[in-house]
Design a protein around this motif. Structure first.
Motif, PDB file in Angstrom:
ATOM      1  N   MET A  94      58.260  -2.526  33.418  1.00 11.04           N
ATOM      2  CA  MET A  94      57.668  -1.782  34.534  1.00 11.04           C
ATOM      3  C   MET A  94      56.140  -1.795  34.516  1.00 11.04           C
ATOM      4  O   MET A  94      55.493  -1.033  35.221  1.00 11.04           O
ATOM      5  CB  MET A  94      58.182  -0.333  34.523  1.00 11.04           C
ATOM      6  N   ASP A  95      55.567  -2.661  33.678  1.00 14.68           N
ATOM      7  CA  ASP A  95      54.115  -2.808  33.605  1.00 14.68           C
ATOM      8  C   ASP A  95      53.432  -1.476  33.269  1.00 14.68           C
ATOM      9  O   ASP A  95      52.381  -1.150  33.817  1.00 14.68           O
ATOM     10  CB  ASP A  95      53.575  -3.363  34.945  1.00 14.68           C
ATOM     11  N   GLN A  96      54.057  -0.712  32.373  1.00 12.49           N
ATOM     12  CA  GLN A  96      53.483   0.553  31.923  1.00 12.49           C
ATOM     13  C   GLN A  96      52.738   0.337  30.600  1.00 12.49           C
ATOM     14  O   GLN A  96      53.050  -0.581  29.845  1.00 12.49           O
ATOM     15  CB  GLN A  96      54.583   1.602  31.710  1.00 12.49           C
ATOM     16  N   PRO A  97      51.742   1.185  30.273  1.00  9.17           N
ATOM     17  CA  PRO A  97      51.028   1.045  28.992  1.00  9.17           C
ATOM     18  C   PRO A  97      52.007   1.137  27.823  1.00  9.17           C
ATOM     19  O   PRO A  97      52.836   2.042  27.763  1.00  9.17           O
ATOM     20  CB  PRO A  97      50.052   2.231  28.997  1.00  9.17           C
ATOM     21  N   LEU A  98      51.930   0.177  26.872  1.00  9.07           N
ATOM     22  CA  LEU A  98      52.886   0.110  25.758  1.00  9.07           C
ATOM     23  C   LEU A  98      52.853   1.387  24.914  1.00  9.07           C
ATOM     24  O   LEU A  98      53.897   1.867  24.459  1.00  9.07           O
ATOM     25  CB  LEU A  98      52.583  -1.109  24.879  1.00  9.07           C
ATOM     26  N   GLN A 140      48.142   7.929  35.630  1.00 13.43           N
ATOM     27  CA  GLN A 140      49.503   8.445  35.507  1.00 13.43           C
ATOM     28  C   GLN A 140      49.503   9.908  35.067  1.00 13.43           C
ATOM     29  O   GLN A 140      50.283  10.724  35.565  1.00 13.43           O
ATOM     30  CB  GLN A 140      50.302   7.609  34.518  1.00 13.43           C
ATOM     31  N   ALA A 141      48.593  10.253  34.144  1.00 16.57           N
ATOM     32  CA  ALA A 141      48.494  11.649  33.697  1.00 16.57           C
ATOM     33  C   ALA A 141      48.037  12.551  34.845  1.00 16.57           C
ATOM     34  O   ALA A 141      48.563  13.656  35.033  1.00 16.57           O
ATOM     35  CB  ALA A 141      47.525  11.760  32.517  1.00 16.57           C
ATOM     36  N   TRP A 143      55.449   5.548  38.821  1.00 14.17           N
ATOM     37  CA  TRP A 143      55.417   4.168  38.316  1.00 14.17           C
ATOM     38  C   TRP A 143      54.203   3.408  38.863  1.00 14.17           C
ATOM     39  O   TRP A 143      53.560   2.660  38.124  1.00 14.17           O
ATOM     40  CB  TRP A 143      56.711   3.449  38.689  1.00 14.17           C
ATOM     41  N   LEU A 144      53.883   3.611  40.144  1.00 12.60           N
ATOM     42  CA  LEU A 144      52.690   2.973  40.704  1.00 12.60           C
ATOM     43  C   LEU A 144      51.429   3.459  39.996  1.00 12.60           C
ATOM     44  O   LEU A 144      50.516   2.684  39.725  1.00 12.60           O
ATOM     45  CB  LEU A 144      52.592   3.248  42.211  1.00 12.60           C
ATOM     46  N   SER A 145      51.401   4.750  39.690  1.00 13.76           N
ATOM     47  CA  SER A 145      50.240   5.304  38.979  1.00 13.76           C
ATOM     48  C   SER A 145      50.139   4.719  37.582  1.00 13.76           C
ATOM     49  O   SER A 145      49.038   4.499  37.072  1.00 13.76           O
ATOM     50  CB  SER A 145      50.349   6.832  38.888  1.00 13.76           C
ATOM     51  N   GLY A 146      51.297   4.455  36.940  1.00 16.90           N
ATOM     52  CA  GLY A 146      51.289   3.838  35.617  1.00 16.90           C
ATOM     53  C   GLY A 146      50.689   2.450  35.632  1.00 16.90           C
ATOM     54  O   GLY A 146      50.043   2.026  34.668  1.00 16.90           O
ATOM     55  N   VAL A 147      50.861   1.717  36.728  1.00 17.09           N
ATOM     56  CA  VAL A 147      50.249   0.395  36.871  1.00 17.09           C
ATOM     57  C   VAL A 147      48.728   0.520  36.882  1.00 17.09           C
ATOM     58  O   VAL A 147      48.009  -0.348  36.372  1.00 17.09           O
ATOM     59  CB  VAL A 147      50.748  -0.304  38.155  1.00 17.09           C
ATOM     60  N   LEU A 148      48.231   1.627  37.426  1.00 21.73           N
ATOM     61  CA  LEU A 148      46.778   1.856  37.497  1.00 21.73           C
ATOM     62  C   LEU A 148      46.195   2.310  36.161  1.00 21.73           C
ATOM     63  O   LEU A 148      44.981   2.310  35.996  1.00 21.73           O
ATOM     64  CB  LEU A 148      46.465   2.907  38.576  1.00 21.73           C
ATOM     65  N   GLY A 151      47.915   2.111  47.435  1.00 20.09           N
ATOM     66  CA  GLY A 151      47.700   2.368  46.015  1.00 20.09           C
ATOM     67  C   GLY A 151      47.284   1.145  45.220  1.00 20.09           C
ATOM     68  O   GLY A 151      46.432   1.228  44.345  1.00 20.09           O
ATOM     69  N   LEU A 152      47.889  -0.014  45.518  1.00 22.87           N
ATOM     70  CA  LEU A 152      47.658  -1.203  44.698  1.00 22.87           C
ATOM     71  C   LEU A 152      46.728  -2.232  45.324  1.00 22.87           C
ATOM     72  O   LEU A 152      46.196  -3.092  44.610  1.00 22.87           O
ATOM     73  CB  LEU A 152      49.005  -1.870  44.368  1.00 22.87           C
ATOM     74  N   TYR A 153      46.503  -2.148  46.639  1.00 28.92           N
ATOM     75  CA  TYR A 153      45.742  -3.209  47.296  1.00 28.92           C
ATOM     76  C   TYR A 153      44.508  -2.713  48.043  1.00 28.92           C
ATOM     77  O   TYR A 153      43.887  -3.487  48.772  1.00 28.92           O
ATOM     78  CB  TYR A 153      46.654  -3.984  48.261  1.00 28.92           C
ATOM     79  N   THR A 154      44.157  -1.440  47.907  1.00 23.54           N
ATOM     80  CA  THR A 154      42.938  -0.922  48.534  1.00 23.54           C
ATOM     81  C   THR A 154      42.162  -0.074  47.525  1.00 23.54           C
ATOM     82  O   THR A 154      42.657   0.231  46.437  1.00 23.54           O
ATOM     83  CB  THR A 154      43.249  -0.036  49.773  1.00 23.54           C
TER      84      THR A 154
END
Length: 444
Positions: free
Chosen positions: A95-99, A249-250, A239-244, A394-397
């Motif tokens: 899910m592309d989250q921080p390990l 995410q917090a 999950w989108l916030s975790g990508v950032l 969220g991901l493209y702007t």
């Protein structure tokens, strides 16, 4: 309803003292649990309108049957959802989250997932009690559960008074134990009170009626999908916030937990709408049904305006509750999290009104036992309108986290408008059919 969210509120505040990675890990773990919990809680709501209608019609046998069958189905569902979460755990690595966050989240998730079983069993008892307009006993159970949860958190997260220091796993154990105690307490109350004895005595679980099972499933499955579609878009936001990144995410978790608490007030009013509408449906007084429902809608609107004002005024202070602002080692992370969370609370202030209204109108529709069309409405609103906006902004702007929440605002607003249209149409139809062509001025 607020009691359910307060468990997460206490966990987040106490875990937040450990650091932003731990707070993000709780957020990630709970994202799976919240999806499963939405299915369980949504399914259990089928019990309330059936009990409320039986109560309005003076049919105790039908109310007892709804409880017995609902309890069996909710227990099976609780174990099934626990199993599904265990099977879904490997998805976390893709899910592309921080390990760092993933490795902290997995042991927490195992224990919190197990707590779904007692939670959903409790929901069956809770929905039954509320169907009889006895809402205080489930409230007592959740208050006791929160006291237990906070106490165990203090002992197990930080290793106080000689207990082992278990970090976020300690928070998970506190949640599990508190939910087991909730079930034991509500069952004890129902067995001891004279008013409940016609409903809870002499259960024969070996004799189940297909007709009642089908009725609960036909109401519960669409209701669980309605709640799933909404919770899933908020989980998508996690999950989108975790990508950032972990700080985004917090911050998302802080804003989500605060807005969840105000949402639960709307959820409580939704139960009131479901019960009162179900009572009036049993009595076939549709003009009175409409008047009561609109009164609850208006009360919800007033309360959500107050919540919106508090979010606007205190959006820079609320996030500081969750973090140790004096922690020098994490000062940069904490400052960034507070700044992002304040922006998210600005958007959350505006969607309070839409969120509260949509859930209360949905409750009124469940009271009418209208669940299929609202399920389509919630899917369209959240996944054809809200999520694409969240994903793109969220991901493209440059909007990033704030863009994710603008998508949530759009989905909730569309849902509120379409659900209101559905309730308005249905009640006018019922009044015209059962009480004559004209709608009385008092319910126009």
């Amino acid at each position: 309803m607020l009691g359910h969210t307060f468990v997460a509120f206490a966990d987040n505040i106490m875990v937040g003292q450990l650091g932003t990675a731990e707070l993000a890990a709780v957020s990630l773990g709970n994202s799976f649990v919240f999806i499963a919990m939405s299915l369980g809680i949504g399914f259990s709501t089928a019990i309330t309108p059936l009990v409320a209608e039986a109560d309005g019609a003076g049919n105790a046998a039908a109310g007892k049957s709804a409880l017995k069958h609902g309890l069996v189905l909710c227990t099976l569902l609780g174990f099934s959802l626990f199993g599904l979460i265990l099977l879904a755990k490997p998805l976390v690595y893709h899910m592309d989250q921080p390990l760092e966050v993933v490795e902290l989240a997995l042991p927490y998730l195992d224990i919190v997932a197990l707590s779904l079983v007692p939670l959903i069993i409790f929901q069956a008892f809770k929905q039954f009690s509320e169907g009889l307009s006895q809402t205080k006993y489930p409230m007592y159970a959740t208050v006791i559960a929160n006291v237990v949860n906070i106490t165990l958190n203090y002992l197990l997260i930080f290793g106080s008074f000689g207990f082992p220091k278990m970090g976020i796993v300690g928070a998970a154990i506190g949640t599990l134990v508190s939910r087991i105690i909730m079930v034991a307490f509500i069952w004890g109350i129902l067995k001891s009170k004279e008013k409940f004895k016609p409903y809870v005595s002499d259960f024969n679980f070996r004799k189940l009626e297909k007709r009642v099972v089908d009725k609960i499933v036909s109401l519960g499955f669409p209701s669980s999908l309605q709640m799933f579609f909404e919770v899933a878009i908020f989980t998508g936001a996690i999950w989108l916030s975790g990508v950032l990144g972990k700080n985004a995410q917090a911050a998302n978790q802080i804003a989500l937990n605060l807005s969840s608490m105000t949402f639960m007030v709307g959820m409580g009013l939704s139960v009131a709408a479901m019960v009162r509408v179900g009572n009036q449906k049993g009595l076939k007084r549709f003009g009175e049904l409409r008047r009561i429902a609109f009164s609850i809608f208006f009360l919800t609107f007033l309360l959500e305006v107050v919540f919106a004002g508090s979010f606007l005024a205190l959006r820079h202070w609320f996030p500081t509750i969750y973090l140790d602002v004096d922690d020098v080692a994490n000062q940069m992370d904490n400052t960034e999290v507070i700044a992002i969370a304040a922006k998210l609370l600005l958007v959350a202030a505006f969607f309070q009104i839409s969120d509260g209204l949509q859930v209360v109108i949905l409750g009124a529709l469940r009271g009418l036992q209208d669940v299929r069309v609202p399920t389509v409405i919630t899917f369209v609103s959240y996944w054809l309108v809200g999520f694409p906006i969240s994903f793109y902004l969220g991901l493209y702007t440059h909007w990033m986290s704030m863009g994710i929440w603008i998508g949530l605002l759009a989905g909730l607003t569309v849902a509120a408008i379409l659900l209101y249209w559905r309730f308005n149409y249905l009640t006018k139809h019922y009044i015209a059919k059962h009480e004559g062509a004209a709608i009385p001025k008092t319910v126009e």
